[in-house]
Design a protein around this motif. Structure first.
Motif, PDB file in Angstrom:
ATOM      1  N   VAL A 145      29.705  54.985  32.887  1.00  0.00           N
ATOM      2  CA  VAL A 145      30.394  54.922  34.289  1.00  0.00           C
ATOM      3  C   VAL A 145      30.240  56.396  34.879  1.00  0.00           C
ATOM      4  CG1 VAL A 145      32.545  54.768  35.544  1.00  0.00           C
ATOM      5  CG2 VAL A 145      31.940  52.900  33.714  1.00  0.00           C
ATOM      6  N   SER A 146      30.432  57.474  34.015  1.00  0.00           N
ATOM      7  CA  SER A 146      30.427  58.956  34.424  1.00  0.00           C
ATOM      8  C   SER A 146      29.072  59.206  35.083  1.00  0.00           C
ATOM      9  CB  SER A 146      30.773  59.867  33.643  1.00  0.00           C
ATOM     10  OG  SER A 146      29.756  59.718  32.496  1.00  0.00           O
ATOM     11  N   GLU A 147      27.895  58.360  34.571  1.00  0.00           N
ATOM     12  CA  GLU A 147      26.495  58.685  35.205  1.00  0.00           C
ATOM     13  C   GLU A 147      25.966  57.781  36.008  1.00  0.00           C
ATOM     14  OE1 GLU A 147      24.118  58.271  31.709  1.00  0.00           O
ATOM     15  OE2 GLU A 147      25.072  59.996  30.685  1.00  0.00           O
ATOM     16  N   LEU A 148      26.818  56.449  36.329  1.00  0.00           N
ATOM     17  CA  LEU A 148      26.406  55.374  37.352  1.00  0.00           C
ATOM     18  C   LEU A 148      27.242  55.286  38.313  1.00  0.00           C
ATOM     19  CD1 LEU A 148      25.516  52.865  34.538  1.00  0.00           C
ATOM     20  CD2 LEU A 148      23.790  54.204  35.753  1.00  0.00           C
ATOM     21  N   ARG A 149      28.349  55.895  38.441  1.00  0.00           N
ATOM     22  CA  ARG A 149      29.578  55.926  39.653  1.00  0.00           C
ATOM     23  C   ARG A 149      28.974  56.357  40.816  1.00  0.00           C
ATOM     24  NH1 ARG A 149      35.794  57.744  39.245  1.00  0.00           N
ATOM     25  NH2 ARG A 149      36.533  56.531  41.064  1.00  0.00           N
ATOM     26  N   GLY A 150      29.196  55.431  41.863  1.00  0.00           N
ATOM     27  CA  GLY A 150      29.023  55.795  43.082  1.00  0.00           C
ATOM     28  C   GLY A 150      27.421  55.346  43.540  1.00  0.00           C
ATOM     29  N   ARG A 151      26.460  54.927  42.719  1.00  0.00           N
ATOM     30  CA  ARG A 151      25.240  54.547  42.837  1.00  0.00           C
ATOM     31  C   ARG A 151      25.150  53.060  43.081  1.00  0.00           C
ATOM     32  NH1 ARG A 151      22.111  56.506  37.848  1.00  0.00           N
ATOM     33  NH2 ARG A 151      20.577  55.438  38.620  1.00  0.00           N
ATOM     34  N   LEU A 152      24.273  52.766  44.371  1.00  0.00           N
ATOM     35  CA  LEU A 152      23.877  51.466  44.469  1.00  0.00           C
ATOM     36  C   LEU A 152      22.528  51.194  43.613  1.00  0.00           C
ATOM     37  CD1 LEU A 152      24.230  48.856  46.228  1.00  0.00           C
ATOM     38  CD2 LEU A 152      22.781  49.797  47.875  1.00  0.00           C
ATOM     39  N   LEU A 153      22.815  50.206  42.763  1.00  0.00           N
ATOM     40  CA  LEU A 153      21.823  49.860  41.883  1.00  0.00           C
ATOM     41  C   LEU A 153      21.103  48.296  42.368  1.00  0.00           C
ATOM     42  CD1 LEU A 153      23.676  50.745  38.629  1.00  0.00           C
ATOM     43  CD2 LEU A 153      22.006  52.288  39.959  1.00  0.00           C
ATOM     44  N   LYS A 154      19.920  48.415  42.370  1.00  0.00           N
ATOM     45  CA  LYS A 154      19.346  47.104  43.045  1.00  0.00           C
ATOM     46  C   LYS A 154      18.527  46.150  42.215  1.00  0.00           C
ATOM     47  CE  LYS A 154      19.590  48.401  48.024  1.00  0.00           C
ATOM     48  NZ  LYS A 154      18.665  48.677  49.262  1.00  0.00           N
ATOM     49  N   ASP A 155      18.355  46.887  40.829  1.00  0.00           N
ATOM     50  CA  ASP A 155      17.798  46.005  40.072  1.00  0.00           C
ATOM     51  C   ASP A 155      18.219  45.937  38.583  1.00  0.00           C
ATOM     52  OD1 ASP A 155      17.731  48.756  39.351  1.00  0.00           O
ATOM     53  OD2 ASP A 155      15.680  49.193  39.100  1.00  0.00           O
ATOM     54  N   VAL A 156      19.408  45.809  38.299  1.00  0.00           N
ATOM     55  CA  VAL A 156      20.125  45.541  37.325  1.00  0.00           C
ATOM     56  C   VAL A 156      20.478  44.141  36.997  1.00  0.00           C
ATOM     57  CG1 VAL A 156      20.704  47.950  37.114  1.00  0.00           C
ATOM     58  CG2 VAL A 156      22.369  46.310  37.999  1.00  0.00           C
ATOM     59  N   CYS A 157      20.620  43.387  38.011  1.00  0.00           N
ATOM     60  CA  CYS A 157      21.062  41.892  37.894  1.00  0.00           C
ATOM     61  C   CYS A 157      20.750  41.186  39.165  1.00  0.00           C
ATOM     62  CB  CYS A 157      22.469  41.701  37.478  1.00  0.00           C
ATOM     63  SG  CYS A 157      23.555  42.008  38.620  1.00  0.00           S
ATOM     64  N   GLU A 158      21.162  39.974  39.221  1.00  0.00           N
ATOM     65  CA  GLU A 158      20.930  39.172  40.216  1.00  0.00           C
ATOM     66  C   GLU A 158      21.260  39.743  41.850  1.00  0.00           C
ATOM     67  OE1 GLU A 158      21.714  36.761  36.666  1.00  0.00           O
ATOM     68  OE2 GLU A 158      22.538  38.443  37.674  1.00  0.00           O
ATOM     69  N   VAL A 159      22.241  40.441  42.000  1.00  0.00           N
ATOM     70  CA  VAL A 159      22.598  40.825  43.170  1.00  0.00           C
ATOM     71  C   VAL A 159      22.733  42.647  43.142  1.00  0.00           C
ATOM     72  CG1 VAL A 159      23.972  38.824  43.666  1.00  0.00           C
ATOM     73  CG2 VAL A 159      25.081  40.647  42.571  1.00  0.00           C
ATOM     74  N   PRO A 160      22.879  43.237  44.120  1.00  0.00           N
ATOM     75  CA  PRO A 160      23.128  44.842  44.137  1.00  0.00           C
ATOM     76  C   PRO A 160      24.527  45.093  43.414  1.00  0.00           C
ATOM     77  CG  PRO A 160      22.038  44.097  46.237  1.00  0.00           C
ATOM     78  CD  PRO A 160      22.595  42.947  45.620  1.00  0.00           C
ATOM     79  N   VAL A 161      24.449  46.264  42.798  1.00  0.00           N
ATOM     80  CA  VAL A 161      25.719  46.627  42.030  1.00  0.00           C
ATOM     81  C   VAL A 161      25.952  47.912  42.184  1.00  0.00           C
ATOM     82  CG1 VAL A 161      26.580  47.015  39.370  1.00  0.00           C
ATOM     83  CG2 VAL A 161      25.026  44.992  39.996  1.00  0.00           C
ATOM     84  N   TYR A 162      27.500  47.971  42.427  1.00  0.00           N
ATOM     85  CA  TYR A 162      27.927  49.387  42.696  1.00  0.00           C
ATOM     86  C   TYR A 162      28.947  49.809  41.588  1.00  0.00           C
ATOM     87  CZ  TYR A 162      30.256  53.337  45.157  1.00  0.00           C
ATOM     88  OH  TYR A 162      30.641  54.606  45.403  1.00  0.00           O
ATOM     89  N   VAL A 163      28.654  50.828  40.914  1.00  0.00           N
ATOM     90  CA  VAL A 163      29.552  51.149  39.577  1.00  0.00           C
ATOM     91  C   VAL A 163      30.984  52.047  40.086  1.00  0.00           C
ATOM     92  CG1 VAL A 163      29.634  51.840  37.310  1.00  0.00           C
ATOM     93  CG2 VAL A 163      27.515  50.869  38.172  1.00  0.00           C
ATOM     94  N   THR A 164      31.989  51.741  39.476  1.00  0.00           N
ATOM     95  CA  THR A 164      33.299  52.508  39.494  1.00  0.00           C
ATOM     96  C   THR A 164      33.960  52.345  38.241  1.00  0.00           C
ATOM     97  OG1 THR A 164      35.071  53.159  41.082  1.00  0.00           O
ATOM     98  CG2 THR A 164      34.534  50.736  40.824  1.00  0.00           C
ATOM     99  N   VAL A 165      35.185  52.860  38.375  1.00  0.00           N
ATOM    100  CA  VAL A 165      36.085  52.720  37.041  1.00  0.00           C
ATOM    101  C   VAL A 165      36.784  51.668  37.316  1.00  0.00           C
ATOM    102  CG1 VAL A 165      36.470  55.220  36.832  1.00  0.00           C
ATOM    103  CG2 VAL A 165      38.083  54.020  38.375  1.00  0.00           C
ATOM    104  N   HIS A 166      37.576  51.070  36.429  1.00  0.00           N
ATOM    105  CA  HIS A 166      38.485  49.876  36.191  1.00  0.00           C
ATOM    106  C   HIS A 166      39.857  50.483  36.696  1.00  0.00           C
ATOM    107  CE1 HIS A 166      40.842  46.599  34.609  1.00  0.00           C
ATOM    108  NE2 HIS A 166      39.516  45.982  34.610  1.00  0.00           N
TER     109      HIS A 166
END
Length: 199
Positions: A145-166
């Protein structure tokens, strides 16, 4: 068949899931809930003790905190779809208490089948991975999460993904100042997700 009815059917199928051993010690499977046509899907890690007993996602302490943060971000529970990457509560029994235990990679990956079905039915504009287990469930690979947080990822699954903390991460922060600072950052993440899903 309407999306709502298809989600109801999916919930009935999840109730009989035996894809991994977690069903044995859980009260029930906890399916996703919310707007069946939501533009934003919030994906947590797994149900907690209260969710396991009630069969509804995010109704425990982390869920209450999430509701408050969503409200500050201009979101309402009725407008989003809430779910978890793992549908059964994994825990250790300590006397009368059931303590949360992190699902392993096998359990997360076996449960991805259900998450994929939810993506297909709800078809959100954006999915929010709240925590590393949620990201693993969505991407089928580990990620920090510390590396991915705040990024819009368009190629990891069926829909675009935004990563944050739980939101449970925020509850574990003991220092008040640190907790308030991280809570503010979490609200900003949700505001950005709201903006991206509305674009």
């Amino acid at each position: 068949m309407s999306i709502s009815r298809e989600l109801d059917e999916l919930e009935r199928e999840e109730a009989n899931c035996r894809r991994c051993p977690l069903w044995r010690d859980a009260t029930q499977a906890v399916s996703g809930a919310g707007d069946p046509k939501a533009r934003l899907m919030l994906v947590g890690e797994q149900p907690g003790d209260k969710e396991d007993l009630e069969g509804i996602p995010f109704v425990g302490p982390a869920g209450r905190l999430l509701d408050t943060a969503m409200a500050e971000a201009g979101l309402r529970r009725e407008e989003v779809f809430l779910t978890n990457s793992v549908k059964h509560f994994k825990h250790d029994q300590r006397g009368k208490r059931r303590l949360h235990k992190r699902p392993n990679a096998y359990e997360i990956d076996r449960c991805r089948w259900w998450l994929t079905k939810e993506f297909e039915l709800v078809a959100p504009q954006l999915a929010v991975a709240m925590g590393a287990t949620a990201f693993r469930g969505m991407a089928s690979r580990p990620g920090k999460v510390s590396e991915l947080r705040g990024r819009l990822l368009k190629d990891v699954c069926e829909v675009p993904v935004y990563v944050t903390v739980h939101p449970s991460f925020l509850l574990r922060i003991r220092d008040r100042g640190d907790r308030e600072r991280e809570y503010g950052r979490f609200v900003r993440d949700l505001k950005e997700c709201n903006r991206l899903a509305s674009a």
